[in-house]
Design an enzyme around this catalytic site. Structure first.
Site, mmCIF file in Angstrom:
data_model
loop_
_atom_site.group_PDB
_atom_site.id
_atom_site.type_symbol
_atom_site.label_atom_id
_atom_site.label_comp_id
_atom_site.label_asym_id
_atom_site.label_seq_id
_atom_site.Cartn_x
_atom_site.Cartn_y
_atom_site.Cartn_z
ATOM 1 N N GLY A 94 19.180 -27.737 -13.134
ATOM 2 C CA GLY A 94 18.666 -28.241 -14.409
ATOM 3 C C GLY A 94 18.751 -27.145 -15.454
ATOM 4 N N SER B 242 21.040 -12.499 -11.204
ATOM 5 C CA SER B 242 20.022 -12.910 -12.161
ATOM 6 C C SER B 242 19.258 -14.144 -11.697
ATOM 7 C CB SER B 242 20.590 -13.106 -13.570
ATOM 8 O OG SER B 242 21.893 -13.519 -13.548
ATOM 9 N N LYS C 47 29.135 -29.225 -17.016
ATOM 10 C CA LYS C 47 28.601 -28.808 -18.328
ATOM 11 C C LYS C 47 29.060 -27.392 -18.698
ATOM 12 C CE LYS C 47 25.514 -25.954 -16.481
ATOM 13 N NZ LYS C 47 25.014 -24.644 -16.779
HETATM 14 N N1 LIG Z 1 21.741 -16.819 -14.286
HETATM 15 C C1 LIG Z 1 21.173 -17.965 -14.548
HETATM 16 O O1 LIG Z 1 20.328 -18.090 -15.455
HETATM 17 C C2 LIG Z 1 21.525 -19.170 -13.741
HETATM 18 C C3 LIG Z 1 20.752 -20.313 -13.882
HETATM 19 C C4 LIG Z 1 21.054 -21.442 -13.120
HETATM 20 C C5 LIG Z 1 22.120 -21.389 -12.240
HETATM 21 N N2 LIG Z 1 22.857 -20.260 -12.123
HETATM 22 C C6 LIG Z 1 23.978 -20.288 -11.156
HETATM 23 O O2 LIG Z 1 23.630 -19.414 -10.070
HETATM 24 C C7 LIG Z 1 24.819 -18.844 -9.497
HETATM 25 C C8 LIG Z 1 24.659 -17.336 -9.452
HETATM 26 O O3 LIG Z 1 24.550 -16.911 -10.804
HETATM 27 P P1 LIG Z 1 23.898 -15.540 -11.226
HETATM 28 O O4 LIG Z 1 23.793 -15.612 -12.708
HETATM 29 O O5 LIG Z 1 22.702 -15.228 -10.414
HETATM 30 O O6 LIG Z 1 25.094 -14.539 -10.823
HETATM 31 P P2 LIG Z 1 25.081 -12.955 -10.868
HETATM 32 O O7 LIG Z 1 26.472 -12.557 -11.166
HETATM 33 O O8 LIG Z 1 23.966 -12.492 -11.743
HETATM 34 O O9 LIG Z 1 24.685 -12.528 -9.364
HETATM 35 C C9 LIG Z 1 25.422 -12.891 -8.229
HETATM 36 C C10 LIG Z 1 24.905 -12.042 -7.058
HETATM 37 O O10 LIG Z 1 25.521 -12.520 -5.857
HETATM 38 C C11 LIG Z 1 25.763 -11.385 -5.033
HETATM 39 N N3 LIG Z 1 26.742 -11.743 -3.996
HETATM 40 C C12 LIG Z 1 28.075 -11.937 -4.109
HETATM 41 N N4 LIG Z 1 28.588 -12.290 -2.913
HETATM 42 C C13 LIG Z 1 27.565 -12.326 -2.034
HETATM 43 C C14 LIG Z 1 27.461 -12.620 -0.644
HETATM 44 N N5 LIG Z 1 28.522 -12.979 0.088
HETATM 45 N N6 LIG Z 1 26.247 -12.550 -0.057
HETATM 46 C C15 LIG Z 1 25.163 -12.190 -0.785
HETATM 47 N N7 LIG Z 1 25.187 -11.897 -2.090
HETATM 48 C C16 LIG Z 1 26.388 -11.958 -2.707
HETATM 49 C C17 LIG Z 1 26.244 -10.332 -6.020
HETATM 50 O O11 LIG Z 1 26.184 -9.023 -5.439
HETATM 51 C C18 LIG Z 1 25.260 -10.538 -7.164
HETATM 52 O O12 LIG Z 1 24.104 -9.762 -6.989
HETATM 53 C C19 LIG Z 1 25.982 -19.317 -10.392
HETATM 54 O O13 LIG Z 1 26.589 -20.433 -9.794
HETATM 55 C C20 LIG Z 1 25.294 -19.737 -11.681
HETATM 56 O O14 LIG Z 1 26.004 -20.741 -12.377
HETATM 57 C C21 LIG Z 1 22.578 -19.144 -12.837
#
Ligand SMILES: NC(=O)c1ccc[n+]([C@@H]2O[C@H](COP(=O)([O-])OP(=O)(O)OC[C@H]3O[C@@H](n4cnc5c(N)ncnc54)[C@H](O)[C@@H]3O)[C@@H](O)[C@H]2O)c1
Length: 333
Positions: A137, A11, A193
């Protein structure tokens, strides 16, 4: 225009790809999930993580890391922190030139208490790193993908690099980026957080209301600040976008998966059942484990974090943990 490789097309990786493409950069996005990359390249969607949204068709998906990194000036990591070390090892192997590393994932490694910047400098050969920036952020991918107003910080020990990343991501219409010269504060604030967001969900799951949540956010920030400052952060950072800002968005929004996980736990599910029912990563669980160990090592008082740890890992009843918090020795604020 820059060429950027995003590692992780979940995401947040997809959300950030939209901004970079809107800013007319060349965006290459890599993921281990072959079906997801196929979908991004063919229909320009990401139905699993961001249903109903469209990605710009200039974004190109890759399942081959070497090709994804070819010609890249910036590598943006957005994978769950649990797999960050492994992902970086693969990047180091496939990368044959120097790049700027930007990280948007949020979490601390249990046992080592390492922040992502520290893991990057351990896993990437020095001649391949131009520098490191944390982009963090209050930001939910679900809102960014709709180009809703969002403001974050570009944090680095190297202010010139923080400015470069600020300009790269800043979009006058919907995405404003500040610089911040406190990497430790930014990385710790935006990781700790998530523990308080879990606690906020637990409180709501148990049926407590706004008074309890406001108290939790305020006292949660106090203990986040204590640990971060002891670890070398600037106190004022905890009162900025990567501290209180990120805490508010995570502890009060239904978009937050940490809050959602807490809600399930507060409603009676155990940790395993809760995690099995989530499609997306819940970083607060691992960060809680790391913060618990780190606070013990640094002799920092973190009663809320310790209570969440007991609920998550020692099968403590949330109601009993809250009772104990309410019955602690009386003291001044
Ligand atoms: N979703 C949000 O709104 C948001 C906002 C800010 C920060 N974050 C942070 O971003 C990070 C990721 O969150 P997310 O929500 O995108 O997670 P998610 O679960 O939606 O997606 C993670 C992705 O990483 C991929 N992945 C796993 N191992 C991998 C590898 N070795 N190489 C390449 N791709 C790989 C997975 O296949 C998946 O598509 C987390 O630390 C989260 O806290 C998320």
């Amino acid at each position: 225009m820059s060429t950027i490789t995003i590692v992780g097309a979940g995401s947040w990786g997809s959300g950030l790809s939209l901004i970079l493409a809107d800013n007319k950069n060349l965006v290459k996005i890599y993921d281990l999930d072959k079906d997801l990359i196929k979908e991004i390249n063919s229909s320009h969607t990401n139905e699993r993580y961001l249903p109903g949204s469209k990605l710009p068709n200039t974004i190109v998906g890759y399942t081959d890391l070497k090709s994804a990194l070819e010609g890249s000036e910036v590598v943006l990591t957005v994978v769950p922190t649990k797999v960050m070390r492994q992902a970086l090892k693969s990047v180091n192997e496939a990368l044959d030139h120097e790049v700027v590393f930007v990280n948007a994932s949020k979490g601390i490694e249990p046992v080592s208490f390492k922040r992502v910047s520290e893991i990057v400098f351990e896993e990437i050969a020095p001649e391949k790193i131009k520098g490191f920036v944390a982009l963090t952020g209050p930001s939910h991918a679900e809102e960014v993908i709709k180009r809703q107003l969002t403001v974050v910080s570009s944090a680095s020990d190297d202010l010139e690099l923080a400015k470069f990343v600020q300009v790269l991501f800043n979009n006058d219409e919907y995405f404003r980026v500040y610089t911040l010269n406190d990497l430790i504060g930014a990385e710790l604030g935006s990781s700790l957080k998530n523990i308080i967001a879990l606690a906020a969900g637990i409180l709501n799951g148990l049926g407590y209301g706004d008074n309890a949540k406001a108290a939790l956010i305020t006292r949660g920030l106090a203990e986040m600040r204590r640990l971060a400052v002891k670890a070398g952060a600037k106190e004022e950072t905890l009162f900025g976008l990567t501290g209180i800002g990120d805490l508010i968005v995570t502890a009060t929004s239904l978009h937050s998966r940490n809050y959602q996980a807490g809600l399930k736990i507060g409603s009676g599910k155990n940790l395993q059942e809760t995690l099995a029912s989530m499609t997306m990563v819940v970083e607060g669980v691992r960060s809680c484990e790391a913060a618990y160990q780190f606070a013990k090592e640094l002799h920092v008082e973190m009663p809320i974090t310790f209570a969440v740890y007991d609920v998550l890992f020692n099968q403590r009843e949330p109601k009993d943990a809250i009772k104990e918090l309410m019955q602690r020795n009386l003291k001044s604020e």
